[in-house]
Design a protein around this motif. Structure first.
Motif, mmCIF file in Angstrom:
data_model
loop_
_atom_site.group_PDB
_atom_site.id
_atom_site.type_symbol
_atom_site.label_atom_id
_atom_site.label_comp_id
_atom_site.label_asym_id
_atom_site.label_seq_id
_atom_site.Cartn_x
_atom_site.Cartn_y
_atom_site.Cartn_z
ATOM 1 N N ASP A 81 -27.990 -4.480 -6.590
ATOM 2 C CA ASP A 81 -29.108 -3.681 -6.089
ATOM 3 C C ASP A 81 -28.924 -3.270 -4.624
ATOM 4 N N ASP A 82 -28.004 -3.964 -3.911
ATOM 5 C CA ASP A 82 -27.787 -3.641 -2.497
ATOM 6 C C ASP A 82 -26.914 -2.396 -2.304
ATOM 7 N N TYR A 83 -26.287 -1.912 -3.364
ATOM 8 C CA TYR A 83 -25.347 -0.791 -3.223
ATOM 9 C C TYR A 83 -25.813 0.386 -4.071
ATOM 10 N N GLU A 84 -25.954 1.550 -3.421
ATOM 11 C CA GLU A 84 -26.456 2.711 -4.172
ATOM 12 C C GLU A 84 -25.502 3.131 -5.285
ATOM 13 N N GLU A 85 -24.179 2.924 -5.081
ATOM 14 C CA GLU A 85 -23.211 3.302 -6.112
ATOM 15 C C GLU A 85 -23.475 2.528 -7.402
ATOM 16 N N TYR A 86 -23.743 1.209 -7.254
ATOM 17 C CA TYR A 86 -23.958 0.383 -8.441
ATOM 18 C C TYR A 86 -25.297 0.698 -9.096
ATOM 19 N N ARG A 87 -26.277 1.066 -8.273
ATOM 20 C CA ARG A 87 -27.560 1.469 -8.860
ATOM 21 C C ARG A 87 -27.380 2.747 -9.693
ATOM 22 N N TYR A 88 -26.525 3.650 -9.191
ATOM 23 C CA TYR A 88 -26.216 4.893 -9.912
ATOM 24 C C TYR A 88 -25.536 4.559 -11.241
ATOM 25 N N VAL A 89 -24.547 3.651 -11.185
ATOM 26 C CA VAL A 89 -23.848 3.244 -12.406
ATOM 27 C C VAL A 89 -24.850 2.709 -13.426
ATOM 28 N N LEU A 90 -25.763 1.852 -12.952
ATOM 29 C CA LEU A 90 -26.750 1.256 -13.857
ATOM 30 C C LEU A 90 -27.665 2.328 -14.444
ATOM 31 N N ALA A 91 -28.154 3.226 -13.603
ATOM 32 C CA ALA A 91 -29.084 4.261 -14.069
ATOM 33 C C ALA A 91 -28.441 5.118 -15.154
ATOM 34 N N ILE A 92 -27.189 5.527 -14.908
ATOM 35 C CA ILE A 92 -26.527 6.394 -15.893
ATOM 36 C C ILE A 92 -26.197 5.610 -17.162
ATOM 37 N N ALA A 93 -25.864 4.323 -17.016
ATOM 38 C CA ALA A 93 -25.585 3.500 -18.202
ATOM 39 C C ALA A 93 -26.839 3.406 -19.071
ATOM 40 N N ILE A 94 -28.005 3.245 -18.440
ATOM 41 C CA ILE A 94 -29.263 3.186 -19.206
ATOM 42 C C ILE A 94 -29.510 4.518 -19.911
ATOM 43 N N LEU A 95 -29.356 5.603 -19.165
ATOM 44 C CA LEU A 95 -29.590 6.940 -19.734
ATOM 45 C C LEU A 95 -28.653 7.193 -20.922
ATOM 46 N N SER A 96 -27.384 6.861 -20.728
ATOM 47 C CA SER A 96 -26.395 7.073 -21.786
ATOM 48 C C SER A 96 -26.707 6.203 -23.004
ATOM 49 N N THR A 97 -27.149 4.948 -22.753
ATOM 50 C CA THR A 97 -27.501 4.060 -23.861
ATOM 51 C C THR A 97 -28.659 4.649 -24.672
ATOM 52 N N LEU A 98 -29.677 5.129 -23.970
ATOM 53 C CA LEU A 98 -30.827 5.710 -24.666
ATOM 54 C C LEU A 98 -30.412 6.934 -25.485
#
Lengths: 195, 195
Positions: A81-98
């Motif tokens: 959560d401290d790194y915007e890059e990893y938050r981006y990875v997580l957000a897109i992973a959720i979107l792609s999963t859905l």
């Protein structure tokens, strides 16, 4: 240009009839015109199955990327959560999963019942643009997180950087399947297009 | 499924004949069969021009990204060469410039002389895969360099970070044109496909 009404009116023959034809060894279905139709059915069936397999794979990879990144919290500044890059990875992973979850469910429903949840032709457009946009997003997210992970691993190699690296790898794999899926959807769309 | 040999044998009528037909106000070309062919020529012509315009734009954007990044040397650690992200941006900008430069030259030659430099149908495959791969590479390079630039701009906003940001923006614009160009190439490819 194929006539869409004509295309729709063609439906596979009952299984019993096909089986009976095979048993006789010689059927009118082996004529030139009919064999074209048969080849077309086979091709469409193959594309449908390939597309389903690719989307299922993409779902698995996206889900793995999501889970690995979401659980990547080890305290002392080693939190995704401290790194915007990893938050981006997580957000897109959720979107792609859905997205791939919905598409896999829809295709599974179509294969098992023979009917589509969403009727109409516009769904092909959604298929193509959905796959293509998800592929671009996955690539963008994975690419943006690679340099940060590289820099951190130069200093120290620990469970935090390893988890981040594996999540990014999963996202690259999800991108690959999604990109191939987009190509297949684009091919299907163009064969149905009115333009 | 169109017959490729038949497609090739259709060529636009001489301009003089078309002009004469227009003057009379009534020509056999206005029949149903002929108007289909006319519409097809118009569509192909439109696609060709759009594709050429997109590739030219992509060439301009890639060239700008390349020049801006290559000249981004201001001493005292403010050199693009010190950061792998910026080296990646430069490398992909060069690659994209070379590819779109070649494609623009090829299309310009085709439009002006009516003949293709590289004969054969496989060129359509190269068009589609080339555009698509260049689009992916441009997006990947631009995405990877965004976080670094963001971090640097949090500290200080100077000519080095501004140049980097503009180079990245140009690369995003080049990606957009390349992605649309890939869609058009894919459409053209599918209309010629034998599968």
């Amino acid at each position: 240009m194929t006539n869409p009404d004509k295309v729709n009116s063609i439906s596979p023959p009952p299984l019993a009839a096909v089986a009976a034809g095979d048993a006789e060894g010689q059927t009118p279905a082996q004529g030139v015109g009919e064999s074209d139709v048969m080849r077309r059915w086979k091709r469409e069936d193959f594309l449908k199955k390939t597309s389903f397999a690719l989307r299922s794979l993409c779902l698995v990879f996206s889900l793995l990327a999501f889970i690995i990144m979401a659980t990547n919290n080890h305290g002392n500044g080693r939190e995704f959560d401290d790194y915007e890059e990893y938050r981006y990875v997580l957000a897109i992973a959720i979107l792609s999963t859905l997205y791939t979850g919905f598409q896999t469910f829809r295709q599974f429903h179509e294969i098992s019942t023979g009917r589509d949840i969403i009727p109409g032709r516009n769904i092909m457009m959604l298929d193509f643009f959905g796959d293509q946009i998800v592929a671009y997003l996955l690539l963008s997210a994975a690419s943006s997180a690679v340099p940060l992970t590289n820099h951190m691993r130069e200093g120290a190699d620990n469970i935090f950087t390893d988890s981040a690296a594996s999540s990014i790898s999963m996202e690259f794999l999800a991108f690959t399947t999604s990109a191939i899926s987009a190509m297949i959807s684009g091919y299907k769309l163009s064969k149905q297009s009115y333009i």
